[in-house]
Design an enzyme around this catalytic site. Structure first.
Site, short mmCIF file in Angstrom:
data_model
loop_
_atom_site.label_atom_id
_atom_site.label_comp_id
_atom_site.label_asym_id
_atom_site.label_seq_id
_atom_site.Cartn_x
_atom_site.Cartn_y
_atom_site.Cartn_z
N ASP A 20 0.82 -1.22 0.00
CA ASP A 20 0.00 0.00 0.00
C ASP A 20 0.85 1.27 0.00
OD1 ASP A 20 -2.21 -1.80 0.41
OD2 ASP A 20 -1.72 -1.78 2.54
N GLU A 189 -11.35 0.29 -2.78
CA GLU A 189 -10.61 0.62 -1.55
C GLU A 189 -9.44 1.53 -1.90
OE1 GLU A 189 -9.04 -3.03 0.03
OE2 GLU A 189 -8.34 -3.71 -1.91
#
Length: 407
Positions: A20, A189
């Site tokens: 991420d 997301e």
């Protein structure tokens, strides 16, 4: 480095588990952070001058709170999907703890000192937050996603007005993108929020980490309505995903996008994609929407090859920045001394039969796909059952080492 390799780079640019990633430029320097989950210290801080060669320069989070919750390992807890920004001459990192809510820390310099974590919005399942300070209006905003495992909600993005000092949200929030209403979209997301060319932009992945794609959303107003487009997907490449990341612009105006690719037990490695803005105003990532394996380097001054350290002689008994504990460390786990080498205590644990539950395990991200890992090891404890060794630790684990038997 050959003349040809000096002009190109090969993905992944970070061949280890930097999940991420998010990136920001300040002057001529680029900085990156990534998820650290339940590992301590958390919020790693990486630095580069060319977006290809990166070094680990520190961490923004010394311990995880509340202390009792992170006294034992929790690989699916802690720091999820941070966003890194520079605003008002300070660095800001926002992240979601899926069990507590949205936190932030900030600092005048990338190496700190960083503030204590501030809870910006409390709640379960709040993940992947990203702030935006709108220079055009003076307003501040926050967007975040949802973890169904904690909240029963997923596939939507919620937006808030935020206090300009980043300390709290100013409203109850509203859903600004509901991907259940977009045919074929699921598990939206990881939003990253930007202002560009008069639009609010959200770059966010969907479709899951193994098989998904990178999407772009734009709206004239922060609260929508947003239109969407897929801007990066696997196509006929071997880059599955490709997933969540961040956009950065160089001082000369080149645009680049850093994202991760899920590689199973090897973690989430980081790729660098070229990015341009099309005639229709939408971003085009990679090679016409497909990930590149090799590409021309960014037009930045050449830098010597660099990567986060993996080896360590442990000078003075101290471990390098690349190491982290699987829970908040306690005094006595490691002993500093005058020579080289790490001295770890044999710590009694009711969960000693399962390394995944033991907090006194010192770890680093698996570096790419190593063929050989070497360690010098000595077991000094005379207590039966004492053991020490080297492990590959994940959902499953295997270890090799020494164990003291009764004889």
């Amino acid at each position: 480095m050959t003349p040809e390799s000096a002009r190109t780079y090969t993905n992944p640019v970070l061949n280890a588990d930097w999940s991420d990633p998010d990136v920001v430029r300040v002057g001529d320097d680029f900085y990156l952070t990534a998820s650290s989950f339940g590992r301590v210290p958390g919020l790693p801080l990486l630095h580069s001058r060319d977006l290809v060669n990166w070094t680990l320069v520190g961490h923004a989070l010394d311990r995880l709170e509340p202390a009792h919750a992170f006294a034992t390992p929790g690989p699916d807890r802690g720091v999820w999907a941070p966003s890194l920004r520079h605003h008002a001459d300070r660095f800001w990192i926002f992240w979601g703890d899926p069990d507590q809510g949205v936190f932030q820390v900030n600092a005048p310099e990338i190496r700190g000192p960083w503030t204590a974590p501030r809870l910006v919005k409390a709640g379960k399942g709040l993940i992947d937050p990203c702030p935006l300070w709108d220079d055009e209006t003076g307003e501040a905003y926050l967007v975040h996603g949802w973890a169904r495992s904690r909240s029963g909600i997923k596939n939507r993005l919620t937006g808030h007005r935020m206090h300009p000092d980043g300390t709290e949200v100013l409203d109850e929030g509203e859903v600004i993108v509901d991907a259940d209403r977009i045919p074929g979209w699921f598990t939206l997301e990881g939003p990253k929020l930007y202002r560009h060319d008069g639009w609010f932009w959200i770059l966010a992945p969907a479709g899951s980490v193994e098989t998904g794609w990178q999407g772009a959303f734009r709206s004239r107003g922060f609260f929508g309505p947003y239109e969407e487009r897929v801007v990066l997907e696997q196509k006929d490449t071997d880059v599955n995903g490709p997933h969540q990341g961040g956009w950065v612009r160089t001082a000369s105006g080149e645009d680049w996008f850093l994202h991760f690719q899920q590689r199973g037990a090897y973690g989430r490695v980081v790729h660098l994609q070229p990015m341009v803005w099309g005639e229709d105003g939408w971003p085009v990532l990679g090679d016409d929407g497909a990930p590149v394996t090799e590409h021309r380097r960014p037009a930045l001054p050449p830098q010597p090859p660099a990567a986060p350290a993996t080896g360590d002689d442990f000078p003075g008994g101290r471990h390098g920045r690349q190491w982290s504990w699987t829970a908040n460390p306690r005094d006595g786990w490691a002993t500093q001394h005058s020579g080289d080498g790490l001295r770890l205590a044999c710590v009694r644990s009711d969960d000693a039969h399962d390394l995944r539950r033991v907090p006194s395990v010192l770890t680093q991200r698996l570096p790419g796909e190593p063929r050989v890992v070497e360690v010098e090891l000595r077991l000094d404890s005379e207590e039966p059952g004492a053991r020490a060794g080297l492990a590959v630790l994940g959902d499953a684990y295997r270890w090799i080492g020494l164990q003291r038997d009764a004889d």
